[in-house]
Design a protein around this motif. Structure first.
Motif, mmCIF file in Angstrom:
data_model
loop_
_atom_site.group_PDB
_atom_site.id
_atom_site.type_symbol
_atom_site.label_atom_id
_atom_site.label_comp_id
_atom_site.label_asym_id
_atom_site.label_seq_id
_atom_site.Cartn_x
_atom_site.Cartn_y
_atom_site.Cartn_z
ATOM 1 N N MET A 198 1.087 -1.245 -0.066
ATOM 2 C CA MET A 198 0.273 0.049 0.159
ATOM 3 C C MET A 198 0.618 1.534 0.255
ATOM 4 N N LEU A 199 1.034 2.117 -1.039
ATOM 5 C CA LEU A 199 1.581 3.388 -1.154
ATOM 6 C C LEU A 199 0.903 4.307 0.039
ATOM 7 N N LYS A 200 1.365 4.604 0.896
ATOM 8 C CA LYS A 200 1.136 5.795 1.713
ATOM 9 C C LYS A 200 1.430 7.153 1.420
ATOM 10 N N VAL A 201 0.695 8.043 1.563
ATOM 11 C CA VAL A 201 0.610 9.425 0.477
ATOM 12 C C VAL A 201 -0.214 10.564 1.895
ATOM 13 N N PHE A 202 1.243 11.804 2.311
ATOM 14 C CA PHE A 202 0.420 12.138 2.269
ATOM 15 C C PHE A 202 0.671 13.657 1.840
ATOM 16 N N ILE A 240 -3.407 2.726 -3.072
ATOM 17 C CA ILE A 240 -2.932 4.261 -2.433
ATOM 18 C C ILE A 240 -4.212 4.061 -0.917
ATOM 19 N N GLU A 241 -3.052 4.475 0.352
ATOM 20 C CA GLU A 241 -3.877 5.139 1.418
ATOM 21 C C GLU A 241 -3.168 6.609 1.490
ATOM 22 N N VAL A 242 -4.176 7.184 1.837
ATOM 23 C CA VAL A 242 -3.996 8.461 2.729
ATOM 24 C C VAL A 242 -4.295 8.958 3.618
ATOM 25 N N ILE A 243 -2.227 8.589 4.661
ATOM 26 C CA ILE A 243 -2.412 8.244 6.006
ATOM 27 C C ILE A 243 -2.408 9.797 7.207
ATOM 28 N N GLY A 244 -2.320 10.845 6.096
ATOM 29 C CA GLY A 244 -2.737 12.683 6.679
ATOM 30 C C GLY A 244 -3.120 13.211 6.048
ATOM 31 N N SER A 245 -2.736 14.586 6.555
ATOM 32 C CA SER A 245 -3.376 15.862 5.456
ATOM 33 C C SER A 245 -2.860 17.079 6.712
ATOM 34 N N ALA A 246 -3.028 18.247 5.472
ATOM 35 C CA ALA A 246 -2.736 19.384 6.869
ATOM 36 C C ALA A 246 -2.528 20.426 5.668
ATOM 37 N N PHE A 247 -3.649 21.768 5.954
ATOM 38 C CA PHE A 247 -3.751 22.821 5.890
ATOM 39 C C PHE A 247 -2.620 23.683 5.591
ATOM 40 N N THR A 248 -1.857 23.712 6.391
ATOM 41 C CA THR A 248 -0.165 24.469 6.888
ATOM 42 C C THR A 248 0.454 24.287 6.730
ATOM 43 N N GLY A 249 1.940 24.803 6.852
ATOM 44 C CA GLY A 249 3.416 24.397 6.461
ATOM 45 C C GLY A 249 3.835 23.404 7.791
ATOM 46 N N GLU A 250 3.592 24.498 8.671
ATOM 47 C CA GLU A 250 3.769 24.181 10.193
ATOM 48 C C GLU A 250 2.584 23.259 10.628
ATOM 49 N N SER A 251 1.742 22.449 10.465
ATOM 50 C CA SER A 251 1.218 21.443 10.902
ATOM 51 C C SER A 251 1.411 20.103 9.983
ATOM 52 N N LEU A 252 1.951 20.578 9.001
ATOM 53 C CA LEU A 252 2.439 20.149 8.222
ATOM 54 C C LEU A 252 4.061 19.055 8.567
ATOM 55 N N LEU A 253 4.914 19.980 9.606
ATOM 56 C CA LEU A 253 5.799 19.857 10.136
ATOM 57 C C LEU A 253 6.127 19.427 11.582
ATOM 58 N N SER A 254 4.901 19.633 11.965
ATOM 59 C CA SER A 254 4.591 19.027 12.986
ATOM 60 C C SER A 254 4.025 17.431 13.086
ATOM 61 N N GLN A 255 3.492 16.898 12.361
ATOM 62 C CA GLN A 255 3.002 15.733 12.056
ATOM 63 C C GLN A 255 4.145 14.635 11.456
ATOM 64 N N LYS A 305 5.027 10.371 11.432
ATOM 65 C CA LYS A 305 4.439 9.894 9.858
ATOM 66 C C LYS A 305 5.436 8.370 9.287
ATOM 67 N N ASP A 306 4.938 7.624 8.703
ATOM 68 C CA ASP A 306 5.999 6.818 8.004
ATOM 69 C C ASP A 306 4.941 7.515 6.487
ATOM 70 N N ILE A 307 5.932 7.908 5.911
ATOM 71 C CA ILE A 307 5.061 8.318 4.561
ATOM 72 C C ILE A 307 5.861 8.160 2.963
ATOM 73 N N ASP A 308 5.620 7.232 2.239
ATOM 74 C CA ASP A 308 6.113 6.961 0.946
ATOM 75 C C ASP A 308 6.147 8.653 0.213
ATOM 76 N N ILE A 309 5.458 9.371 -0.124
ATOM 77 C CA ILE A 309 5.190 10.379 -1.148
ATOM 78 C C ILE A 309 3.911 11.390 -0.164
ATOM 79 N N LEU A 310 4.746 12.526 -0.059
ATOM 80 C CA LEU A 310 4.720 13.929 0.421
ATOM 81 C C LEU A 310 3.601 14.676 -0.645
ATOM 82 N N LEU A 311 2.437 14.834 -1.277
ATOM 83 C CA LEU A 311 1.958 15.757 -1.842
ATOM 84 C C LEU A 311 1.510 16.916 -1.624
#
Length: 214
Positions: free
Chosen positions: A1-5, A27-42, A46-52
């Motif tokens: 399963m491809l893990k995408v954030f 494909i599985e979306v394992i997380g999301s964020a609206f801001t850069g700060e939220s992304l960096l905090s997560q 997170k075990d992410i394959d690809i950051l979109l």
């Protein structure tokens, strides 16, 4: 399963994309964020394959964000999904070893293909942007010849652009359009970024070419 954030500051677009990608096999979306700060905090947890990732976020510049991402997860695969079309912009991001750059006018089939390509260790760039053309002048490049202006810019952005070209100041534009000065400044920055130009002169050239002004 491809893990995408996914990180994007447009809430409805982000929620729709999460639902759409979660319906795709493998494909599985394992997380999301609206801001850069939220992304960096997560990121650390997170075990992410690809950051979109979208280029423009409201709370942090794209290069600063990339530097911080690389500090937390140096080997993370990053695929941009954005409306920003200027090739000058893309070449600036390439310094940070991004894996791909896709325009938001794509369809789900191409997005899925891009994710699969990047997951296999390859790079993927939108066919609409000839990123390998080293003879092209990337200092002032707008790759939207095949698009109508209103498909690239919002109605408000066109209004702001027209007034900029008529030599109105930010405060004068703000009064005329009933906006705050900071909102006008943001529109100006977004126009420069979207159109891949360097300054106001580039905006004027674009407006003249597309007959927004005479």
């Amino acid at each position: 399963m491809l893990k995408v954030f996914i990180t994007d500051d447009h809430e409805l677009y982000l929620e729709g994309l999460v639902l759409l990608l979660n319906k795709q096999p493998g494909i599985e979306v394992i997380g999301s964020a609206f801001t850069g700060e939220s992304l960096l905090s997560q990121l650390p947890n997170k075990d992410i394959d690809i950051l979109l990732l979208d280029v423009h976020l409201p709370d942090i510049g794209e290069e600063e964000l990339l530097l911080k991402i690389r500090e937390i997860q140096p080997a993370l695969k990053i695929l941009y999904l954005t409306i920003m079309r200027g090739t000058r912009y893309i070449h600036k991001l390439l310094k940070y070893d991004i894996q791909g750059y896709l325009l938001k006018n794509t369809n789900i089939a191409e997005l899925t293909k891009a994710l699969e390509t990047v997951s296999e260790g390859n790079k993927y760039f939108s066919k609409e942007i000839n990123i390998l053309d080293t003879n092209q002048d990337f200092r002032n490049t707008v790759t939207i010849e095949d698009k109508k202006v209103d498909e690239i810019l919002s109605k408000r952005e066109i209004e702001v652009l027209t007034l900029i070209c008529k030599e109105y100041s930010n405060s004068e534009i703000a009064k005329k359009l009933f906006l705050s000065v900071s909102t006008v400044e943001t529109h100006r920055k977004n126009l420069i970024a979207k159109l891949g130009v360097n300054n106001t002169v580039g905006l004027v050239k674009f407006a003249l070419k597309n007959r927004l002004i005479e």
